[in-house]
Design an enzyme around this catalytic site. Structure first.
Site, PDB file in Angstrom:
ATOM      1  N   TYR A  57      41.770  45.487  33.792  1.00 45.84           N
ATOM      2  CA  TYR A  57      41.286  45.030  35.090  1.00 45.84           C
ATOM      3  C   TYR A  57      41.312  46.184  36.115  1.00 45.84           C
ATOM      4  O   TYR A  57      40.351  46.397  36.855  1.00 45.84           O
ATOM      5  CB  TYR A  57      42.187  43.871  35.540  1.00 45.84           C
ATOM      6  CG  TYR A  57      41.999  43.375  36.942  1.00 45.84           C
ATOM      7  CD1 TYR A  57      40.953  42.516  37.267  1.00 45.84           C
ATOM      8  CD2 TYR A  57      42.904  43.725  37.948  1.00 45.84           C
ATOM      9  CE1 TYR A  57      40.816  42.033  38.561  1.00 45.84           C
ATOM     10  CE2 TYR A  57      42.768  43.243  39.236  1.00 45.84           C
ATOM     11  CZ  TYR A  57      41.724  42.397  39.540  1.00 45.84           C
ATOM     12  OH  TYR A  57      41.578  41.921  40.817  1.00 45.84           O
TER      13      TYR A  57
ATOM     14  N   GLY B 224      36.372  30.489  42.743  1.00 47.39           N
ATOM     15  CA  GLY B 224      37.729  31.046  42.731  1.00 47.39           C
ATOM     16  C   GLY B 224      38.359  30.864  44.102  1.00 47.39           C
ATOM     17  O   GLY B 224      37.718  30.390  45.044  1.00 47.39           O
TER      18      GLY B 224
ATOM     19  N   ASP C  68      26.163  32.402  34.807  1.00 50.35           N
ATOM     20  CA  ASP C  68      26.940  33.575  34.438  1.00 50.35           C
ATOM     21  C   ASP C  68      26.318  34.822  35.079  1.00 50.35           C
ATOM     22  O   ASP C  68      25.087  35.000  34.997  1.00 50.35           O
ATOM     23  CB  ASP C  68      26.880  33.679  32.898  1.00 50.35           C
ATOM     24  CG  ASP C  68      27.885  34.652  32.348  1.00 50.35           C
ATOM     25  OD1 ASP C  68      28.251  35.599  33.051  1.00 50.35           O
ATOM     26  OD2 ASP C  68      28.290  34.446  31.184  1.00 50.35           O
ATOM     27  N   ILE C  69      27.147  35.684  35.650  1.00 53.32           N
ATOM     28  CA  ILE C  69      26.605  36.920  36.236  1.00 53.32           C
ATOM     29  C   ILE C  69      26.052  37.866  35.166  1.00 53.32           C
ATOM     30  O   ILE C  69      25.389  38.849  35.483  1.00 53.32           O
ATOM     31  CB  ILE C  69      27.649  37.667  37.114  1.00 53.32           C
ATOM     32  CG1 ILE C  69      28.942  37.914  36.330  1.00 53.32           C
ATOM     33  CG2 ILE C  69      27.916  36.902  38.402  1.00 53.32           C
ATOM     34  CD1 ILE C  69      29.897  38.866  37.039  1.00 53.32           C
TER      35      ILE C  69
ATOM     36  N   GLY D 137      31.534  34.212  41.872  1.00 49.10           N
ATOM     37  CA  GLY D 137      32.939  33.798  41.713  1.00 49.10           C
ATOM     38  C   GLY D 137      33.305  32.815  42.808  1.00 49.10           C
ATOM     39  O   GLY D 137      34.460  32.738  43.241  1.00 49.10           O
TER      40      GLY D 137
ATOM     41  N   ILE E 119      30.608  30.317  37.107  1.00 47.55           N
ATOM     42  CA  ILE E 119      30.459  29.636  35.817  1.00 47.55           C
ATOM     43  C   ILE E 119      31.066  28.235  35.865  1.00 47.55           C
ATOM     44  O   ILE E 119      30.789  27.411  35.004  1.00 47.55           O
ATOM     45  CB  ILE E 119      31.054  30.424  34.617  1.00 47.55           C
ATOM     46  CG1 ILE E 119      32.415  31.002  34.981  1.00 47.55           C
ATOM     47  CG2 ILE E 119      30.129  31.497  34.125  1.00 47.55           C
ATOM     48  CD1 ILE E 119      33.156  31.552  33.789  1.00 47.55           C
TER      49      ILE E 119
ATOM     50  N   LYS F  78      38.107  47.788  38.011  1.00 46.13           N
ATOM     51  CA  LYS F  78      37.970  47.835  39.470  1.00 46.13           C
ATOM     52  C   LYS F  78      37.760  49.284  39.944  1.00 46.13           C
ATOM     53  O   LYS F  78      36.907  49.548  40.796  1.00 46.13           O
ATOM     54  CB  LYS F  78      39.201  47.229  40.156  1.00 46.13           C
ATOM     55  CG  LYS F  78      39.300  45.711  40.040  1.00 46.13           C
ATOM     56  CD  LYS F  78      38.238  45.005  40.869  1.00 46.13           C
ATOM     57  CE  LYS F  78      38.359  43.503  40.857  1.00 46.13           C
ATOM     58  NZ  LYS F  78      37.247  42.801  41.505  1.00 46.13           N
TER      59      LYS F  78
HETATM   60  N1  SER Z   1      46.135  39.687  42.129  1.00 52.33           N
HETATM   61  C1  SER Z   1      45.462  40.380  41.090  1.00 52.33           C
HETATM   62  C2  SER Z   1      46.099  40.181  39.796  1.00 52.33           C
HETATM   63  O1  SER Z   1      47.266  39.897  39.783  1.00 52.33           O
HETATM   64  C3  SER Z   1      45.441  41.857  41.375  1.00 52.33           C
HETATM   65  O2  SER Z   1      44.334  42.135  42.133  1.00 52.33           O
HETATM   66  O3  SER Z   1      45.477  40.364  38.802  1.00 52.33           O
END
Ligand code: SER
Length: 338
Positions: A154, A13, A54-55, A10, A36, A158
């Site tokens: 998400y 990012g 790609d991972i 990543g 990517i 996590k």
């Molecule tokens: N900042 C992230 C999000 O808004 C949360 O870890 O998805």
């Protein structure tokens, strides 16, 4: 001979940018960047290798370890919370299967060179899930063990990957015949909303903070998608980078847990607007709450208790709210759009 290296996934990012910069400035770490999306050229120049891939591509990961001996992994690649809600299956693949691929790679590397690979994993306040605003207000600063009921794909990803990381560190292959199993050294931070002066986040739910400040500096009107009362913990990017590296470098015997909250300051969206207005008095900021998306913010804590990080490995944010705005965000963002 394969060369010892740190792998950053990543890398394109916003956390990746900051981390590459940090390694380039402070030491001679050989950095392998994987994303990517291609890295901008000036950042490529600071890495030993910059790989577009790609991972989820296990062949690519195998090729990587045929060339480099990996001693640490900063696994940043993920689909953030808002984007993940639109494509939950893809999010699960990238966020969970991708992480599993990297954990396996870390384990394999640990077996090869005999040193536990340090696996640094940014987790998130999204692992928490408070049932309503009243519970959120009552809960205040919450500890790592409280309210672990994520309400987003998400957040679930996590939370599960934190557990997988712990498992790979402590129990992976626990029934194998060999008695001396070397395992990886997994360490994770639960980040609050991150705000960078140089990059914009994409696909997150805490993005309104960065969007509001960057819009004001550009003289563009901004309609905030959460109500003025919505409150979250935040941190600016230099502190986020410092916390990742500091956790990675902390002596193992100092760590009493594998996953730590870190925080710097907590702000409501109204307080955020007031800070932005005092720097950019002509900013046009309105509130237009987008209910389903804004509701996600209501399930995340207003603040977190990061005392274990402070006492175990000396975490202290350098940027409390005043300094974050006056010495980092406002000057750097103003300069960026001048
Ligand atoms: N900042 C992230 C999000 O808004 C949360 O870890 O998805």
């Amino acid at each position: 001979m394969r060369k010892p290296a740190v792998l950053i996934t990543g890398a394109s990012g916003e956390v990746g940018f900051g981390l590459i910069d940090r390694f380039a400035q402070t030491d001679h770490t050989r950095v392998i960047a994987l994303d990517i999306k291609p890295l901008p050229e000036e950042l490529q120049a600071r890495c030993s290798a910059s790989i577009v891939g790609d991972i989820l591509d296990e062949n690519l990961l195998q090729r990587l370890i045929s060339e480099f001996e990996i001693h640490a992994i900063y696994h940043l690649a993920a689909l953030l919370s808002t984007r993940a809600e639109y494509t939950p299956d893809t999010a699960h693949r990238v966020n969970v299967e991708g992480t599993l691929n990297l954990l396996k790679l870390a384990h394999e590397q640990t077996r090869w060179h005999g040193h536990p690979v340090t696996f640094v994993f940014p987790s998130s306040i999204a692992v928490y899930g408070l049932p309503n605003v009243a519970a959120k207000e009552k809960a205040g600063r919450i500890r790592e063990t409280d309210w672990n009921f994520p309400t987003t794909m998400y957040g679930c990803n996590k939370a599960y990957c934190e557990m997988l990381g712990r498992y790979y560190s402590l129990h992976y292959r626990q029934l194998a015949a060999e008695s001396d199993i070397r395992r990886i050294d997994f360490r994770s931070l639960r980040f609050p909303g991150l705000i960078s002066a140089t990059t914009m986040p994409t696909g997150g739910t805490s993005d309104y903070a960065a969007e509001m400040i960057h819009a004001a500096a550009q003289g563009v009107p901004y309609a905030c998608f959460v109500p003025p009362t919505a409150r979250l913990p935040f941190m600016v990017m230099p502190d986020a980078i410092r916390s990742l590296v500091q956790l990675a470098e902390a002596p193992a015997e100092k760590l009493s847990q594998r996953v730590y909250n870190v925080s710097a300051f907590s702000l409501s969206a109204a307080q955020l607007r007031d800070r932005v207005l005092s720097a950019f008095p002509k900013a046009q900021i309105t509130f237009d709450p987008q209910i389903p998306r804004a509701n996600i913010v209501d399930t995340w804590p207003a603040d977190v208790d990061d005392s274990p990080a402070r006492s175990d490995w000396g975490w202290r944010p350098e940027y409390e709210v005043g300094r974050a705005f006056d010495e980092y965000l406002i000057p750097a963002i103003t300069k960026r759009y001048r």
